[in-house]
Design an enzyme around this catalytic site. Structure first.
Site, PDB file in Angstrom:
ATOM      1  N   ARG A  70      51.522  -4.796  15.815  1.00  0.00           N
ATOM      2  CA  ARG A  70      50.371  -3.885  15.853  1.00  0.00           C
ATOM      3  C   ARG A  70      49.904  -3.556  14.431  1.00  0.00           C
ATOM      4  O   ARG A  70      48.760  -3.215  14.189  1.00  0.00           O
ATOM      5  CB  ARG A  70      50.708  -2.634  16.668  1.00  0.00           C
ATOM      6  CG  ARG A  70      49.526  -1.788  17.042  1.00  0.00           C
ATOM      7  CD  ARG A  70      49.727  -1.000  18.339  1.00  0.00           C
ATOM      8  NE  ARG A  70      51.053  -0.437  18.483  1.00  0.00           N
ATOM      9  CZ  ARG A  70      51.476   0.670  17.867  1.00  0.00           C
ATOM     10  NH1 ARG A  70      50.673   1.346  17.066  1.00  0.00           N
ATOM     11  NH2 ARG A  70      52.710   1.115  18.056  1.00  0.00           N
ATOM     12  N   TYR A 123      24.113  -4.080  21.385  1.00  0.00           N
ATOM     13  CA  TYR A 123      24.961  -4.483  22.498  1.00  0.00           C
ATOM     14  C   TYR A 123      25.287  -3.245  23.358  1.00  0.00           C
ATOM     15  O   TYR A 123      25.767  -2.228  22.834  1.00  0.00           O
ATOM     16  CB  TYR A 123      26.238  -5.156  21.992  1.00  0.00           C
ATOM     17  CG  TYR A 123      27.212  -5.374  23.116  1.00  0.00           C
ATOM     18  CD1 TYR A 123      26.861  -6.149  24.220  1.00  0.00           C
ATOM     19  CD2 TYR A 123      28.444  -4.752  23.113  1.00  0.00           C
ATOM     20  CE1 TYR A 123      27.722  -6.305  25.284  1.00  0.00           C
ATOM     21  CE2 TYR A 123      29.322  -4.918  24.168  1.00  0.00           C
ATOM     22  CZ  TYR A 123      28.948  -5.694  25.245  1.00  0.00           C
ATOM     23  OH  TYR A 123      29.794  -5.837  26.306  1.00  0.00           O
ATOM     24  N   ASP A 195      26.591  -5.170  12.942  1.00  0.00           N
ATOM     25  CA  ASP A 195      27.120  -6.147  13.898  1.00  0.00           C
ATOM     26  C   ASP A 195      26.289  -7.413  13.732  1.00  0.00           C
ATOM     27  O   ASP A 195      25.105  -7.437  14.062  1.00  0.00           O
ATOM     28  CB  ASP A 195      27.021  -5.586  15.321  1.00  0.00           C
ATOM     29  CG  ASP A 195      27.665  -6.510  16.349  1.00  0.00           C
ATOM     30  OD1 ASP A 195      27.633  -7.739  16.128  1.00  0.00           O
ATOM     31  OD2 ASP A 195      28.170  -6.008  17.366  1.00  0.00           O
ATOM     32  N   LYS A 220      32.338 -14.615  20.692  1.00  0.00           N
ATOM     33  CA  LYS A 220      31.081 -15.354  20.796  1.00  0.00           C
ATOM     34  C   LYS A 220      31.136 -16.606  19.909  1.00  0.00           C
ATOM     35  O   LYS A 220      31.980 -17.450  20.121  1.00  0.00           O
ATOM     36  CB  LYS A 220      29.917 -14.416  20.449  1.00  0.00           C
ATOM     37  CG  LYS A 220      29.938 -13.100  21.262  1.00  0.00           C
ATOM     38  CD  LYS A 220      29.825 -13.365  22.745  1.00  0.00           C
ATOM     39  CE  LYS A 220      29.658 -12.143  23.609  1.00  0.00           C
ATOM     40  NZ  LYS A 220      30.730 -11.148  23.558  1.00  0.00           N
TER      41      LYS A 220
END
Ligand SMILES: Cc1ncc(COP(=O)(O)O)c(C=O)c1O
Length: 410
Positions: A70, A123, A195, A220
């Protein structure tokens, strides 16, 4: 080769396609394997007496030896260094998805009482996170059309800490002048996050225009094969360290080593995939403009795009592989396309190797955006009653054109 070797201005300018293949990629020190090695281990042994622990407070977790996945994992770390180098940033934090990268940015930078300005259209998942969740934590949020700098000036407050843009934005393909917006944000003491999922580092480099952080949904174009979720935030080392420490670790939405390994393989071919897909998208956009079943086409590379001049300045690598088109009676056309298309899949998402198309109805999208009347009018200027978002893949252009033609005409 360290990431920063490729990020300094002294380095001969390499094309993003070459950086995607080579930058920050080192043969495995143990085996000298040239391909990235998948190290799926969740934890690593460590020396408690190591100098790394005795430094006066380690404020950059990425500087520690690997302890627990993590905090950091070797395969994920390699992807982070490669992404930083391709985007021209100092460091990157990878996350489990694109939305997790947006969440890490917000949680890492904002506190109760702060104010955030977000693009009124971006988005939908990121928009809903900001508009619906953040206010519950005492963060004030304004949704503003970021292509209108006067509207941004009017929305700025003394507590504004962050402006979040998306360029081109999904699904309108509207652009934001990132250089001008960065100047405005910085003059006000705020940061700018962008973004850049639809542009990819091949088309546009927001950090070089003044943005502080660049976000990608790796799901993507960067992975590009529809088989892994991921996200990243790229920027200055100190800023990324803050996100990693405050949000990366506690949000817990870390990228898996398996996904990082797949995404590294996608990154290798980013340049070639984008070159072909954006060439096809440009050709299809021009062709669809003259198609009898199509009433409007939006693509930053078309001279008819309202911000074509900005697109030419801000997207020197090309205009991307996503376009939208409109037809009369969009719902009926959606059913027709879903039944008739043989190559193009009728499905959500974008940036895959195979072409995807989906109808995004304006009334449906308003459930996410809740725009005021002026914002709705601006939305309809780009999208009418709804847009078919076409994410162009790697099929040969004549085959794609024939498939779309027979499905649109039927
Ligand atoms: C521009 C943009 N950013 C972020 C996301 C979210 O990415 P993910 O699905 O990886 O969380 C998407 C998803 O479509 C997107 O289009």
């Amino acid at each position: 080769m360290p990431a920063e070797d490729f990020a300094t201005p002294a380095t001969p300018a390499l094309h993003p396609a070459t950086l995607a293949l080579h930058a920050a990629l080192r043969p495995d020190p143990g085996t000298r394997s040239l391909q990235p090695v998948l190290d799926a281990s969740v934890n690593q042994g460590f020396d408690p007496g190591s100098a790394a622990f005795s430094a006066d407070g380690v404020d950059d977790l990425a500087a520690l030896p690997f302890l627990y996945a993590r905090w950091g994992n070797p395969t994920v770390r390699q992807l982070e260094q490669r992404l930083a180098a391709v985007e021209g940033g100092e460091d990157a934090l990878c996350t489990a998805s694109g939305v997790a990268a947006v969440a890490a940015t917000c949680l890492g930078l904002l506190r109760a009482g702060d104010h955030l300005i977000v693009s009124d259209v971006c988005y939908a998942g990121a928009h809903e996170l900001m508009r619906k969740l953040l206010p519950d934590f005492g963060i004030q949020v304004s949704a503003v059309n970021l292509s209108d700098l006067d509207a941004v000036r009017a929305a700025l407050r003394p507590e504004t800490r962050l402006i979040h843009a998306e360029s081109p934005c999904n699904p309108l393909l509207r652009l934001t002048d990132l250089g001008a917006l960065a100047e405005l944000a910085h003059a006000h003491g705020a940061l700018l996050s962008v973004d850049s999922t639809l542009a990819t580092p091949v088309m546009s480099r927001p950090l070089s225009l003044g943005a502080d952080l660049v976000i990608h949904s790796l799901t993507k174009f960067i992975n590009g094969h529809g088989d892994a979720l991921g996200g990243c935030v790229i920027g200055a080392r100190a800023l990324v360290a803050r996100l990693r420490g405050r949000a990366g670790v506690y949000l817990g939405a870390c990228l898996s080593a398996q996904a990082a390994w797949l995404i590294q393989r996608g990154l290798d071919t980013l340049g070639a995939r984008l070159a072909q897909a954006s060439r096809s998208a440009a050709a299809l956009a021009h062709w669809l403009q003259g198609h009898p079943a199509v009433s409007a086409v939006t693509y930053p590379g078309l001279p008819s795009h309202p911000q074509h001049a900005l697109a030419c300045r801000q997207m020197p690598g090309g205009f991307g592989a996503v376009l939208t088109f409109q037809t009369p009676q969009p719902e009926a056309m959606a059913r027709q396309l879903a039944q008739r298309l043989r190559l193009v899949h009728y499905a959500f998402s974008l940036g895959h190797q195979r072409s995807l198309v989906v109808l995004l109805g304006t009334d449906d999208m308003m459930r996410s955006y809740a725009l005021p009347p002026a914002g709705l009018a601006e939305y309809r200027r780009y999208a009418g009653d709804g847009v078919f978002r076409l994410s162009v893949g790697l099929e040969a252009l004549p085959d794609l054109q024939a498939d779309l033609d027979q499905a649109l005409r039927a």
